[in-house]
Motif scaffolding. Structure first.
Motif, PDB file in Angstrom:
ATOM      1  N   UNK A  27      -4.586   2.139  13.998  1.00 45.65           N
ATOM      2  CA  UNK A  27      -3.498   2.814  14.700  1.00 45.65           C
ATOM      3  C   UNK A  27      -2.165   2.426  14.060  1.00 45.65           C
ATOM      4  N   UNK A  28      -1.333   3.423  13.786  1.00 46.40           N
ATOM      5  CA  UNK A  28      -0.061   3.207  13.081  1.00 46.40           C
ATOM      6  C   UNK A  28       0.822   2.204  13.835  1.00 46.40           C
ATOM      7  N   UNK A  29       1.554   1.394  13.062  1.00 48.78           N
ATOM      8  CA  UNK A  29       2.459   0.416  13.677  1.00 48.78           C
ATOM      9  C   UNK A  29       3.762   1.063  14.122  1.00 48.78           C
ATOM     10  N   UNK A  67      -4.981   2.871   4.265  1.00 40.67           N
ATOM     11  CA  UNK A  67      -6.262   3.376   4.752  1.00 40.67           C
ATOM     12  C   UNK A  67      -6.420   4.879   4.531  1.00 40.67           C
ATOM     13  N   UNK A  68      -5.420   5.642   4.922  1.00 38.72           N
ATOM     14  CA  UNK A  68      -5.579   7.102   4.918  1.00 38.72           C
ATOM     15  C   UNK A  68      -5.286   7.740   3.570  1.00 38.72           C
ATOM     16  N   UNK A 114     -10.210   0.181   2.804  1.00 37.46           N
ATOM     17  CA  UNK A 114     -10.622  -0.497   4.036  1.00 37.46           C
ATOM     18  C   UNK A 114     -11.213  -1.872   3.730  1.00 37.46           C
ATOM     19  N   UNK A 115     -12.122  -1.944   2.783  1.00 34.95           N
ATOM     20  CA  UNK A 115     -12.867  -3.175   2.535  1.00 34.95           C
ATOM     21  C   UNK A 115     -12.148  -4.214   1.664  1.00 34.95           C
ATOM     22  N   UNK A 116     -11.423  -3.818   0.606  1.00 35.60           N
ATOM     23  CA  UNK A 116     -10.853  -4.841  -0.294  1.00 35.60           C
ATOM     24  C   UNK A 116     -10.014  -5.913   0.397  1.00 35.60           C
ATOM     25  N   UNK A 117      -9.051  -5.581   1.264  1.00 33.47           N
ATOM     26  CA  UNK A 117      -8.295  -6.669   1.886  1.00 33.47           C
ATOM     27  C   UNK A 117      -9.146  -7.525   2.802  1.00 33.47           C
ATOM     28  N   UNK A 118     -10.093  -6.919   3.494  1.00 39.60           N
ATOM     29  CA  UNK A 118     -10.975  -7.679   4.393  1.00 39.60           C
ATOM     30  C   UNK A 118     -11.880  -8.624   3.596  1.00 39.60           C
ATOM     31  N   UNK A 157       0.814  -1.211   0.000  1.00 36.32           N
ATOM     32  CA  UNK A 157       0.000   0.000   0.000  1.00 36.32           C
ATOM     33  C   UNK A 157       0.844   1.254   0.000  1.00 36.32           C
ATOM     34  N   UNK A 158       1.979   1.186   0.643  1.00 34.38           N
ATOM     35  CA  UNK A 158       2.857   2.343   0.751  1.00 34.38           C
ATOM     36  C   UNK A 158       3.399   2.760  -0.615  1.00 34.38           C
TER      37      UNK A 158
END
Length: 236
Positions: free
Chosen positions: A166-168, A139-140, A145-149, A76-77
């Motif tokens: 919350x950021x890792x 996400x941001x 949000x939904x596609x990986x889930x 994603x990054x």
């Protein structure tokens, strides 16, 4: 023609993620073409404020993917950098038009599978129990949000991780500039996963995986950290 961009972390740290992403795409009916000459998306330099260096590095990758119909990225990054920030990075540059043309063709892996291919069935349900961590860029920035889930729920028992957004603490240069804060954030992510009973945390960003996995190995936390592509590939 579809290309699979391996990314720096995929090449150097998580080659299995790239192989698994290729297997998943093949199972979905896509044969990704090799991308000759692609190196880095330029994000580390971009995040550090070194715009000229970021442009110089990213130009090589931009030209390597110029003729592809779509570029799939198991990160994603990196996908966010190429899809959202390349037009800004190359604004006023001789490759500005090329960057503007390529950017919309860049897709994060789950985004491509769900939004472009309609979430094709991939493998069978494994009964594996997993929880998903939303990386910041997924996400941001990409708003995914939904596609990986949706993909995970088809092959595993998906449980919602408390404060999954919350950021890792990795954040590229953030982990280097603020190591103590970064470490504490990764430990908090592990503690949250353990408190929720999650044995396996899944992410779509190799950077998050490397960071959380590194802290788990050093603290002995009994939590596996796995890329989305590997969970999907294991279900094939």
């Amino acid at each position: 023609m579809i290309g699979l961009f391996s990314t720096c972390l995929g090449d150097a740290v998580h080659p299995r993620v790239v192989r698994d992403a290729g297997r998943v795409l093949a199972a979905a009916g896509v044969s990704p073409a090799p991308i000759a000459g692609a190196t880095c998306c330029g994000q580390p330099a971009w995040n550090g404020g070194f715009v000229a260096d970021a442009r110089r590095v990213a130009r090589r990758t931009l030209r390597a993917v110029a003729d592809l119909d779509a570029v799939v990225v198991p990160s994603g990054s990196c996908a966010a950098m190429m899809r959202l920030h390349w037009p800004q990075l190359f604004a006023g540059d001789r490759d500005a038009a090329l960057a503007a043309r390529v950017a919309p063709r860049v897709f994060e892996l789950s985004q491509y599978l769900v939004e472009e291919l309609g979430a094709p069935p991939i493998g069978s349900h494994t009964g594996r129990s997993v929880a998903y961590h939303d990386s910041c860029h997924m996400l941001r920035e990409l708003r995914l949000h939904d596609p990986p889930r949706r993909l995970l729920a088809a092959v595993a028992d998906l449980h919602e991780l408390p404060r999954s957004d919350r950021c890792c603490g990795f954040g590229g240069a953030f982990a280097v500039r603020y190591p103590d804060v970064s470490t504490a954030m990764a430990d908090d992510k592990l503690a949250t996963a353990q408190a929720a009973g999650a044995e396996t945390v899944v992410s779509a960003d190799p950077g998050c995986i490397m960071h959380i996995e590194g802290r788990a190995s050093r603290t002995g936390a009994p939590v596996r950290v796995v890329h989305l592509a590997s969970v999907l590939a294991d279900a094939l």
